[in-house]
Design an enzyme around this catalytic site. Structure first.
Site, PDB file in Angstrom:
ATOM      1  N   GLU A   1      32.394 -16.199  54.772  1.00  0.00           N
ATOM      2  CA  GLU A   1      31.120 -16.543  55.413  1.00  0.00           C
ATOM      3  C   GLU A   1      29.918 -15.940  54.699  1.00  0.00           C
ATOM      4  O   GLU A   1      28.770 -16.315  54.971  1.00  0.00           O
ATOM      5  CB  GLU A   1      31.136 -16.120  56.890  1.00  0.00           C
TER       6      GLU A   1
ATOM      7  N   CYS B   1      38.855 -10.139  56.183  1.00  0.00           N
ATOM      8  CA  CYS B   1      38.555  -8.729  55.919  1.00  0.00           C
ATOM      9  C   CYS B   1      39.509  -7.823  56.706  1.00  0.00           C
ATOM     10  O   CYS B   1      40.711  -7.889  56.508  1.00  0.00           O
ATOM     11  CB  CYS B   1      37.090  -8.423  56.177  1.00  0.00           C
TER      12      CYS B   1
ATOM     13  N   HIS C   1      34.828 -11.869  52.371  1.00  0.00           N
ATOM     14  CA  HIS C   1      34.135 -12.553  53.470  1.00  0.00           C
ATOM     15  C   HIS C   1      33.732 -13.957  53.015  1.00  0.00           C
ATOM     16  O   HIS C   1      32.708 -14.119  52.345  1.00  0.00           O
ATOM     17  CB  HIS C   1      32.882 -11.782  53.882  1.00  0.00           C
TER      18      HIS C   1
END
Length: 219
Positions: free
Chosen positions: A194, A83, A192
């Site tokens: 994650e 990001c 992202h």
């Protein structure tokens, strides 16, 4: 097989624990730290980032993070930006008319998306190039984005002196932007991983798996 040692760089940016957990699940032993020597020595370094470009750069500079990144790359040691952690790898970023110098690993500026709806928030597909290792097995999956700014052009010219980076693109509201880059030891994603479910987990596993050889090699 020895698990590679990964540092998630702690420089005051948020969302660190979720990144740590995701990289651990991908098969790495993870340390969350801003310590210069520890970050320099790890098999892999993850540079996360949320919030304003200028604030992230200020936090990085406070721990000499730009020097950590530069020295690692000079030695061919892998770095993954996420990001705003990807955005700061460019020469600079422009927010509210103010330009902030970045780490300058890649030329070009990060600017505001030109779309009717900003921020770009939610799931989106990407256009991964042939030969990608980062997206192996998940080229056609969707990933989770939350951002108002991006690199909207790719300005690095290699002139065949080195292998050209693999650039992945995405589109929001008719505006194309760089969604990921694979450039030797330097990789980065605007989205992202994650927060991207199974697809993001697979991408992180691909990256961590690429560290394993380095982790086992003598130093």
């Amino acid at each position: 097989m020895t698990a590679p040692d990964v540092v998630v760089l702690d420089y005051g940016s948020g969302n660190l624990r979720s990144v740590v957990r995701a990289v651990e699940r991908a098969g790495a032993t993870v340390t969350l730290t801003g310590d210069f020597d520890t970050a320099l020595a790890a098999d892999g370094l993850v540079v996360p980032g949320v919030g304003a470009y200028a604030a992230c750069m200020a936090g990085l500079r406070a721990i000499k993070g730009e020097r950590i990144i530069g020295r690692r790359l000079a030695g061919g040691r892998p770095v993954l930006g996420i990001c705003v952690g990807m955005q700061v790898l460019f020469a600079g970023g422009v927010e509210h008319g103010v330009e902030t110098d970045g780490c300058d690993e890649w030329p070009g500026l990060v600017t505001r998306l030109e779309a009717d709806v900003v921020p770009h928030m939610g799931w989106n597909t990407v256009e991964a190039p042939a030969g990608t290792r980062l997206f192996a097995g998940v080229e056609d999956e969707r990933f989770y984005f939350v951002h108002s700014y991006a690199a909207r052009s790719w300005d690095l010219v290699t002139n065949d002196r080195t292998a050209a980076p693999l650039v992945t693109w995405a589109e929001h509201g008719g505006d194309r932007f760089v969604a990921a880059v694979e450039n030797g030891p330097l990789s980065a994603t605007q989205f992202h991983p994650e927060k991207s479910g199974d697809a993001g987990a697979a991408l992180l596993h691909n990256w961590v798996s690429s560290l394993s050889v380095a982790a086992r090699a003598p130093r």
